[in-house]
Design a protein around this motif. Structure first.
Motif, short mmCIF file in Angstrom:
data_model
loop_
_atom_site.label_atom_id
_atom_site.label_comp_id
_atom_site.label_asym_id
_atom_site.label_seq_id
_atom_site.Cartn_x
_atom_site.Cartn_y
_atom_site.Cartn_z
N LYS A 121 -0.06 2.94 9.01
CA LYS A 121 0.43 4.01 9.86
C LYS A 121 0.23 5.32 9.11
N GLN A 122 -0.75 6.09 9.57
CA GLN A 122 -1.13 7.34 8.91
C GLN A 122 0.07 8.29 8.75
N ASP A 123 0.86 8.43 9.82
CA ASP A 123 1.99 9.36 9.77
C ASP A 123 3.04 8.89 8.77
N ARG A 124 3.22 7.59 8.69
CA ARG A 124 4.19 7.04 7.73
C ARG A 124 3.71 7.27 6.28
N LEU A 125 2.42 7.05 6.03
CA LEU A 125 1.86 7.30 4.69
C LEU A 125 2.02 8.77 4.31
N GLN A 126 1.82 9.65 5.28
CA GLN A 126 1.97 11.09 5.05
C GLN A 126 3.41 11.43 4.64
N LYS A 127 4.38 10.85 5.37
CA LYS A 127 5.81 11.08 5.06
C LYS A 127 6.14 10.59 3.65
N ALA B 30 4.07 10.28 1.14
CA ALA B 30 3.43 11.18 0.18
C ALA B 30 4.22 12.48 0.03
N ILE B 31 4.70 13.04 1.13
CA ILE B 31 5.49 14.29 1.08
C ILE B 31 6.77 14.07 0.29
N SER B 32 7.43 12.95 0.54
CA SER B 32 8.66 12.62 -0.17
C SER B 32 8.41 12.45 -1.67
N PHE C 33 0.84 -1.20 0.00
CA PHE C 33 0.00 0.00 0.00
C PHE C 33 0.88 1.26 0.00
N GLU C 34 1.97 1.21 0.77
CA GLU C 34 2.90 2.35 0.81
C GLU C 34 3.49 2.61 -0.57
N TRP C 35 3.85 1.54 -1.28
CA TRP C 35 4.36 1.67 -2.65
C TRP C 35 3.33 2.39 -3.52
N MET C 36 2.07 1.98 -3.40
CA MET C 36 1.02 2.60 -4.20
C MET C 36 0.86 4.08 -3.87
N GLU D 249 3.17 10.65 -6.92
CA GLU D 249 4.03 11.13 -8.01
C GLU D 249 3.19 11.49 -9.23
N LEU D 250 2.20 10.66 -9.54
CA LEU D 250 1.36 10.90 -10.71
C LEU D 250 0.41 12.06 -10.50
N GLY D 251 0.02 12.29 -9.27
CA GLY D 251 -0.90 13.37 -8.94
C GLY D 251 -2.27 12.81 -8.62
#
Length: 166
Positions: free
Chosen positions: A47-53, A55-57, A18-21, A27-29
């Motif tokens: 982990k919501q905070d991890r998904l957020q990180k 996405a930011i990256s 899921f994190e990969w996705m 990246e695609l928008g």
């Protein structure tokens, strides 16, 4: 946002998939991601905070200007009423033969939400609930895609169609 795509998707058991996705579709928008729990969902932990990180990256990497909203995990029955105001509403599933392919629709300037089920697909009751709420049942092609592949595919297709239809 320029993309206006909301993906409501049942995460797989393995959080790294899921994190990969999330990384790739950011990246695609994409506008928003809502992880959903369905009747056939496997137990998953996000982990919501991890998904957020992540996405930011991915946002920095891609040079996009828009960070997707990553909503909290929501049950299927609760998510449907929250999404009824979208112009384009789709539920992708494999339970019916001969469904129209998502690529046949114009996704240009409208806000689009797409529901993607778990590995075992949506139940017929869930599909029925969505269709009664105005969702159009669509196919993503002949291959049975893993959940995270379907999320990536739909986001890519949305980008292509949006550019074509503008």
């Amino acid at each position: 946002s320029p993309h206006r795509l909301h993906l409501a998707i049942a995460p797989p058991k393995n959080p790294s998939r899921f994190e990969w996705m999330v990384e790739k579709i950011t990246e695609l928008g994409i506008d928003a991601i809502t992880p959903i729990v369905t009747g056939r969902s496997e137990k998953f932990r996000l982990k919501q905070d991890r998904l957020q990180k992540i996405a930011i990256s991915a946002l920095k990497q891609s040079g996009n200007s828009f960070l997707p909203t990553i909503n909290k995990v929501t049950h299927f029955g609760e998510v449907i009423p929250l999404l009824t105001n979208y112009n384009n509403k789709f539920i992708a599933h494999c339970q019916t033969e001969g469904l129209p392919h998502l690529a046949g629709y114009s996704l240009g300037s409208h806000e689009t939400v797409i529901l993607i089920g778990p590995e075992g697909d949506f139940t017929l009751d869930e599909i029925d609930l969505a269709v009664k709420a105005g969702f159009t049942a669509v196919s993503l092609g002949n291959s049975r895609l893993r959940t995270e592949t379907a999320g990536f595919y739909v986001t890519t297709l949305h980008n292509i169609l949006k550019n074509r239809d503008q």
